[in-house]
Design a protein around this motif. Structure first.
Motif, PDB file in Angstrom:
ATOM      1  N   LEU A  49      -5.514  40.044 -41.974  1.00  0.00           N
ATOM      2  CA  LEU A  49      -6.229  39.123 -42.070  1.00  0.00           C
ATOM      3  C   LEU A  49      -6.868  38.655 -40.936  1.00  0.00           C
ATOM      4  CD1 LEU A  49      -2.564  37.212 -42.482  1.00  0.00           C
ATOM      5  CD2 LEU A  49      -4.574  37.035 -44.285  1.00  0.00           C
ATOM      6  N   PHE A  50      -7.309  38.862 -39.507  1.00  0.00           N
ATOM      7  CA  PHE A  50      -8.005  39.117 -38.525  1.00  0.00           C
ATOM      8  C   PHE A  50      -9.192  39.223 -39.093  1.00  0.00           C
ATOM      9  CE2 PHE A  50     -10.868  39.079 -34.731  1.00  0.00           C
ATOM     10  CZ  PHE A  50     -11.084  37.584 -34.711  1.00  0.00           C
ATOM     11  N   ASP A  51      -9.910  40.993 -39.027  1.00  0.00           N
ATOM     12  CA  ASP A  51     -10.484  41.506 -39.953  1.00  0.00           C
ATOM     13  C   ASP A  51     -11.295  41.057 -41.204  1.00  0.00           C
ATOM     14  OD1 ASP A  51     -10.278  42.981 -37.991  1.00  0.00           O
ATOM     15  OD2 ASP A  51      -9.104  44.730 -39.861  1.00  0.00           O
ATOM     16  N   GLY A 140     -11.890  31.648 -25.093  1.00  0.00           N
ATOM     17  CA  GLY A 140     -11.730  30.646 -25.654  1.00  0.00           C
ATOM     18  C   GLY A 140     -10.329  30.571 -26.070  1.00  0.00           C
ATOM     19  N   ASN A 141      -9.381  32.221 -26.591  1.00  0.00           N
ATOM     20  CA  ASN A 141      -8.312  30.987 -26.723  1.00  0.00           C
ATOM     21  C   ASN A 141      -6.956  31.025 -25.628  1.00  0.00           C
ATOM     22  OD1 ASN A 141      -8.987  33.544 -29.256  1.00  0.00           O
ATOM     23  ND2 ASN A 141      -8.165  31.606 -29.224  1.00  0.00           N
ATOM     24  N   PHE A 142      -8.197  31.543 -23.785  1.00  0.00           N
ATOM     25  CA  PHE A 142      -6.866  30.772 -22.814  1.00  0.00           C
ATOM     26  C   PHE A 142      -7.213  29.867 -22.641  1.00  0.00           C
ATOM     27  CE2 PHE A 142      -8.123  35.469 -22.251  1.00  0.00           C
ATOM     28  CZ  PHE A 142      -7.112  36.194 -21.465  1.00  0.00           C
ATOM     29  N   LYS A 190      -4.075  31.141 -43.980  1.00  0.00           N
ATOM     30  CA  LYS A 190      -2.759  32.506 -43.944  1.00  0.00           C
ATOM     31  C   LYS A 190      -2.338  33.460 -43.244  1.00  0.00           C
ATOM     32  CE  LYS A 190      -2.920  34.035 -48.829  1.00  0.00           C
ATOM     33  NZ  LYS A 190      -4.593  34.225 -49.348  1.00  0.00           N
ATOM     34  N   PHE A 191      -3.663  33.511 -42.372  1.00  0.00           N
ATOM     35  CA  PHE A 191      -3.399  34.134 -40.704  1.00  0.00           C
ATOM     36  C   PHE A 191      -2.340  33.385 -39.780  1.00  0.00           C
ATOM     37  CE2 PHE A 191      -5.584  33.843 -36.925  1.00  0.00           C
ATOM     38  CZ  PHE A 191      -4.948  34.723 -35.407  1.00  0.00           C
ATOM     39  N   ASN A 192      -2.499  31.621 -39.656  1.00  0.00           N
ATOM     40  CA  ASN A 192      -2.003  31.046 -38.623  1.00  0.00           C
ATOM     41  C   ASN A 192      -0.448  31.531 -39.366  1.00  0.00           C
ATOM     42  OD1 ASN A 192      -0.888  29.433 -37.766  1.00  0.00           O
ATOM     43  ND2 ASN A 192      -1.943  27.319 -38.165  1.00  0.00           N
ATOM     44  N   GLU A 226      -7.807  23.305 -32.397  1.00  0.00           N
ATOM     45  CA  GLU A 226      -6.429  22.609 -32.599  1.00  0.00           C
ATOM     46  C   GLU A 226      -6.161  24.127 -33.536  1.00  0.00           C
ATOM     47  OE1 GLU A 226      -4.348  19.893 -31.055  1.00  0.00           O
ATOM     48  OE2 GLU A 226      -5.181  19.559 -29.208  1.00  0.00           O
ATOM     49  N   MET A 227      -5.217  24.956 -33.571  1.00  0.00           N
ATOM     50  CA  MET A 227      -4.546  25.232 -34.881  1.00  0.00           C
ATOM     51  C   MET A 227      -2.985  25.287 -34.891  1.00  0.00           C
ATOM     52  SD  MET A 227      -6.099  28.444 -36.980  1.00  0.00           S
ATOM     53  CE  MET A 227      -5.134  29.694 -36.485  1.00  0.00           C
ATOM     54  N   HIS A 228      -2.335  23.989 -36.078  1.00  0.00           N
ATOM     55  CA  HIS A 228      -0.486  23.460 -36.122  1.00  0.00           C
ATOM     56  C   HIS A 228      -0.522  24.646 -37.107  1.00  0.00           C
ATOM     57  CE1 HIS A 228      -1.399  21.113 -32.257  1.00  0.00           C
ATOM     58  NE2 HIS A 228      -2.151  20.473 -33.370  1.00  0.00           N
ATOM     59  N   THR A 254       0.000  26.590 -32.444  1.00  0.00           N
ATOM     60  CA  THR A 254      -0.240  27.815 -32.799  1.00  0.00           C
ATOM     61  C   THR A 254      -1.826  28.404 -31.704  1.00  0.00           C
ATOM     62  OG1 THR A 254      -1.092  27.707 -34.595  1.00  0.00           O
ATOM     63  CG2 THR A 254       1.269  28.287 -34.706  1.00  0.00           C
ATOM     64  N   GLU A 255      -1.531  27.320 -31.667  1.00  0.00           N
ATOM     65  CA  GLU A 255      -3.771  28.095 -30.751  1.00  0.00           C
ATOM     66  C   GLU A 255      -4.236  27.082 -30.593  1.00  0.00           C
ATOM     67  OE1 GLU A 255      -6.535  31.912 -32.010  1.00  0.00           O
ATOM     68  OE2 GLU A 255      -6.999  30.264 -32.995  1.00  0.00           O
ATOM     69  N   ASN A 256      -5.389  27.287 -29.397  1.00  0.00           N
ATOM     70  CA  ASN A 256      -6.746  26.535 -29.294  1.00  0.00           C
ATOM     71  C   ASN A 256      -7.692  27.759 -28.605  1.00  0.00           C
ATOM     72  OD1 ASN A 256      -5.114  24.243 -28.664  1.00  0.00           O
ATOM     73  ND2 ASN A 256      -4.627  24.578 -26.513  1.00  0.00           N
ATOM     74  N   SER A 257      -8.693  27.007 -29.038  1.00  0.00           N
ATOM     75  CA  SER A 257      -9.861  27.572 -29.298  1.00  0.00           C
ATOM     76  C   SER A 257     -11.276  27.217 -28.543  1.00  0.00           C
ATOM     77  CB  SER A 257     -10.327  28.527 -30.975  1.00  0.00           C
ATOM     78  OG  SER A 257     -11.348  29.583 -31.094  1.00  0.00           O
ATOM     79  N   TYR A 258     -10.867  27.121 -27.443  1.00  0.00           N
ATOM     80  CA  TYR A 258     -11.974  26.282 -26.656  1.00  0.00           C
ATOM     81  C   TYR A 258     -13.385  26.544 -26.850  1.00  0.00           C
ATOM     82  CZ  TYR A 258      -8.191  24.349 -24.323  1.00  0.00           C
ATOM     83  OH  TYR A 258      -6.830  23.349 -23.766  1.00  0.00           O
TER      84      TYR A 258
HETATM   85  C1  AVI Z   1      -9.877  35.478 -31.706  1.00  0.00           C
HETATM   86  N1  AVI Z   1     -10.151  33.970 -31.784  1.00  0.00           N
HETATM   87  C2  AVI Z   1     -11.264  34.399 -30.597  1.00  0.00           C
HETATM   88  C3  AVI Z   1     -10.524  33.882 -32.809  1.00  0.00           C
HETATM   89  C4  AVI Z   1     -10.744  31.697 -32.427  1.00  0.00           C
HETATM   90  O1  AVI Z   1     -11.510  31.612 -33.663  1.00  0.00           O
HETATM   91  O2  AVI Z   1     -10.386  31.616 -31.292  1.00  0.00           O
HETATM   92  C5  AVI Z   1      -8.846  33.904 -33.595  1.00  0.00           C
HETATM   93  C6  AVI Z   1      -8.899  32.973 -34.680  1.00  0.00           C
HETATM   94  N2  AVI Z   1      -8.060  31.878 -34.788  1.00  0.00           N
HETATM   95  C7  AVI Z   1      -8.447  31.209 -36.512  1.00  0.00           C
HETATM   96  N3  AVI Z   1     -10.021  31.972 -36.565  1.00  0.00           N
HETATM   97  C8  AVI Z   1     -10.036  32.935 -35.988  1.00  0.00           C
END
Ligand code: AVI
Length: 296
Positions: A49-51, A140-142, A190-192, A226-228, A254-258
């Motif tokens: 899905l990330f691809d 950015g995910n850190f 879908k990825f989330n 922010e992803m939730h 579930t995720e931060n993307s700084y």
């Molecule tokens: C892997 N990383 C850099 C992606 C991002 O944009 O933070 C992960 C991602 N999450 C949702 N879309 C892509």
């Protein structure tokens, strides 16, 4: 001629043993607020899905970074010491590294390493000067303090005088950022949600994927997407023998993307033992060349 020295599996492969995954999932789902680590996105289904995300029209980072590398490869490669080893942190498809290898005639070895595992460089590489490469805005995910720890760790691995190339996504129009994480096709959703599907598959969870929604938004104060996953109703979920209660509207973070400015990333790098050498940018993303600060 470049020798490919493989020391680890690609970063996208499942990395943690099931017990660590189970422990982290239960700890995260019983925390307040609930959270799960983004490192668990990347099982086989999540990596596929990330691809797909990287090819979406709205998801600019991959396309922009590839173009930036292509357009500036000779200038970037001119920073490489002769006979160096190119160490890619979290090497996946190596598509981006190949652009640099094509422009740098004297690279002796290409070494992709898994960022989620401790590793030692192969002896054949340890004696070569090293250039680090961490593309994809993954820094950015850190959390910023983790990014600092990562940069310090990379400094220890790469050694005195090393050059480090880091891809960083930039602060920009909030609408552009919003669309990149809320694509029309719903691939990011879908990825989330695959994180819950993975918990069902691997930990015998009974998440009803239809009762959770993908939420992604730009937090302007913290400069991060922010992803939730938001529970659409009050519900109970069983995971690995535990029962987790959800209120209607309650989320799992579930995720931060700084996102950084060029200056804010350079300040982070300086505070983590690296001196900015150069930076290339198209206004959307940036590639920073850093040099390990010599402590004297
Ligand atoms: C892997 N990383 C850099 C992606 C991002 O944009 O933070 C992960 C991602 N999450 C949702 N879309 C892509």
């Amino acid at each position: 001629m470049t020798r490919a020295v493989r020391t680890a599996r690609r970063a996208a492969a499942p990395t943690a043993p099931a017990s660590a995954f189970a422990t982290d999932v239960i700890a995260g789902l019983t925390a307040k607020p609930k959270r799960l680590s983004p490192k668990y996105f990347y099982d086989l289904a999540g990596s596929a899905l990330f691809d797909r995300i990287t090819q979406l029209p709205e998801y600019y980072p991959t396309r922009c970074e590839l173009a930036l590398l292509q357009d500036n490869a000779p200038a970037i490669a001119s920073l490489f010491p002769a006979g160096c080893a190119l160490i890619e942190f979290g090497g996946g498809s190596s598509r981006k590294a190949r652009i640099l290898l094509g422009a740098a005639a004297t690279v002796e070895a290409y070494v992709p390493v898994d960022i989620t595992k401790a590793f030692a460089l192969p002896p054949a590489v340890a004696r070569l000067p090293r250039v680090g490469f961490f593309p994809g805005s993954t820094i950015g995910n850190f959390e910023p303090h983790e990014a600092c720890q990562f940069l310090r760790h990379a400094g220890a691995v790469l050694g005195a005088g090393a050059v480090f190339l880091v891809g960083v996504d930039l602060v920009k129009d909030a609408k552009v950022l919003y669309r990149a994480y809320n694509d029309a096709e719903g691939v990011t959703a879908k990825f989330n949600l695959n994180l819950l599907a993975r918990i069902n598959r691997e930990l015998g969870g009974d998440f009803n994927l239809g009762a959770f929604e993908h939420h992604a938004f730009y937090n302007t104060q913290q400069h991060r997407i922010e992803m939730h996953l938001a529970s659409t109703r009050r519900q109970k979920v069983r995971v690995n023998g535990a029962t987790i209660d959800f209120r209607a509207g309650e989320t799992i973070h579930t995720e931060n993307s700084y996102k950084y400015t060029i200056e804010s990333f350079q300040a982070l790098a300086r505070g983590s033992g690296w001196s900015p050498l150069n930076v290339w940018s198209d206004g959307m993303v940036s590639i920073h060349a850093l040099q390990k600060t010599v402590v004297g």
